[in-house]
Design a protein around this motif. Structure first.
Motif, PDB file in Angstrom:
ATOM      1  N   GLU A   1       0.878  -1.167   0.000  1.00 46.21           N
ATOM      2  CA  GLU A   1       0.000   0.000   0.000  1.00 46.21           C
ATOM      3  C   GLU A   1       0.916   1.217   0.000  1.00 46.21           C
ATOM      4  O   GLU A   1       1.883   1.265   0.767  1.00 46.21           O
ATOM      5  N   CYS A   2       0.614   2.199  -0.826  1.00 49.59           N
ATOM      6  CA  CYS A   2       1.516   3.344  -0.978  1.00 49.59           C
ATOM      7  C   CYS A   2       0.789   4.667  -0.789  1.00 49.59           C
ATOM      8  O   CYS A   2      -0.372   4.815  -1.164  1.00 49.59           O
ATOM      9  N   THR A   3       1.496   5.599  -0.211  1.00 51.75           N
ATOM     10  CA  THR A   3       1.061   6.989  -0.159  1.00 51.75           C
ATOM     11  C   THR A   3       2.248   7.838  -0.598  1.00 51.75           C
ATOM     12  O   THR A   3       3.381   7.360  -0.652  1.00 51.75           O
ATOM     13  N   SER A   4       1.972   9.074  -0.900  1.00 52.28           N
ATOM     14  CA  SER A   4       3.059   9.963  -1.304  1.00 52.28           C
ATOM     15  C   SER A   4       2.874  11.323  -0.657  1.00 52.28           C
ATOM     16  O   SER A   4       1.775  11.681  -0.246  1.00 52.28           O
ATOM     17  N   LYS A   5       3.974  12.047  -0.578  1.00 51.30           N
ATOM     18  CA  LYS A   5       3.895  13.416  -0.065  1.00 51.30           C
ATOM     19  C   LYS A   5       5.115  14.188  -0.535  1.00 51.30           C
ATOM     20  O   LYS A   5       6.179  13.615  -0.782  1.00 51.30           O
ATOM     21  N   GLY A   6       4.924  15.457  -0.656  1.00 49.63           N
ATOM     22  CA  GLY A   6       6.028  16.343  -0.986  1.00 49.63           C
ATOM     23  C   GLY A   6       6.553  16.988   0.281  1.00 49.63           C
ATOM     24  O   GLY A   6       5.813  17.194   1.232  1.00 49.63           O
ATOM     25  N   ALA A   7       7.824  17.282   0.277  1.00 48.28           N
ATOM     26  CA  ALA A   7       8.432  17.935   1.442  1.00 48.28           C
ATOM     27  C   ALA A   7       8.090  19.418   1.429  1.00 48.28           C
ATOM     28  O   ALA A   7       7.818  20.001   0.375  1.00 48.28           O
ATOM     29  N   SER A   8       8.122  20.014   2.586  1.00 51.04           N
ATOM     30  CA  SER A   8       7.791  21.434   2.697  1.00 51.04           C
ATOM     31  C   SER A   8       8.799  22.330   1.969  1.00 51.04           C
ATOM     32  O   SER A   8       8.486  23.464   1.632  1.00 51.04           O
ATOM     33  N   ASN A   9       9.985  21.785   1.685  1.00 48.18           N
ATOM     34  CA  ASN A   9      10.982  22.591   0.973  1.00 48.18           C
ATOM     35  C   ASN A   9      10.708  22.670  -0.530  1.00 48.18           C
ATOM     36  O   ASN A   9      11.359  23.428  -1.238  1.00 48.18           O
ATOM     37  N   GLY A  10       9.751  21.864  -1.021  1.00 44.91           N
ATOM     38  CA  GLY A  10       9.391  21.896  -2.431  1.00 44.91           C
ATOM     39  C   GLY A  10      10.357  21.175  -3.349  1.00 44.91           C
ATOM     40  O   GLY A  10      10.150  21.125  -4.561  1.00 44.91           O
ATOM     41  N   HIS A  11      11.410  20.600  -2.804  1.00 40.53           N
ATOM     42  CA  HIS A  11      12.424  19.944  -3.632  1.00 40.53           C
ATOM     43  C   HIS A  11      12.363  18.428  -3.578  1.00 40.53           C
ATOM     44  O   HIS A  11      12.895  17.770  -4.456  1.00 40.53           O
TER      45      HIS A  11
ATOM     46  N   ILE B   1       5.796   6.449   0.500  1.00 45.20           N
ATOM     47  CA  ILE B   1       5.824   5.642   1.709  1.00 45.20           C
ATOM     48  C   ILE B   1       5.033   4.374   1.427  1.00 45.20           C
ATOM     49  O   ILE B   1       3.856   4.436   1.059  1.00 45.20           O
ATOM     50  N   ALA B   2       5.687   3.228   1.574  1.00 45.53           N
ATOM     51  CA  ALA B   2       5.067   1.959   1.222  1.00 45.53           C
ATOM     52  C   ALA B   2       5.125   0.994   2.392  1.00 45.53           C
ATOM     53  O   ALA B   2       6.156   0.874   3.049  1.00 45.53           O
ATOM     54  N   ARG B   3       3.993   0.315   2.622  1.00 45.96           N
ATOM     55  CA  ARG B   3       3.901  -0.710   3.651  1.00 45.96           C
ATOM     56  C   ARG B   3       3.281  -1.960   3.031  1.00 45.96           C
ATOM     57  O   ARG B   3       2.363  -1.860   2.202  1.00 45.96           O
ATOM     58  N   LYS B   4       3.744  -3.129   3.465  1.00 45.73           N
ATOM     59  CA  LYS B   4       3.175  -4.383   3.011  1.00 45.73           C
ATOM     60  C   LYS B   4       1.708  -4.467   3.439  1.00 45.73           C
ATOM     61  O   LYS B   4       1.357  -4.098   4.546  1.00 45.73           O
TER      62      LYS B   4
END
Length: 78
Positions: A58-68, A73-76
């Protein structure tokens, strides 16, 4: 929970995808895999998501606050 991190750097290559495949096969139920990459390469994230989903993550994604930076993030799945 144990976290394993793979940094793909500024350019995502086929070798980077292979590294993710190798790491995904080694991740246990109580671990998570964090894949970091440049936000300018986030359009390549679909390749990484596909690999992880095929390996029962299962995956989620996110951007860092620095924009770079961009993180997957993946979990079984249980």
């Amino acid at each position: 929970m144990v976290e394993r991190t793979i940094s793909l750097g500024d350019y995502v290559t086929i070798n980077d995808v292979r590294r993710v495949v190798t790491a995904a096969k080694e991740i246990g139920e109580d671990e998570q895999l964090i894949v970091s990459m440049s936000s300018s390469e986030s359009d390549k994230a679909d390749n990484i998501f596909s690999v992880l989903v095929r390996n029962d993550f299962e995956c989620t994604s996110k951007g860092a606050s620095n924009g770079h930076d961009y993180y997957i993030i993946a979990r079984k799945k249980h």
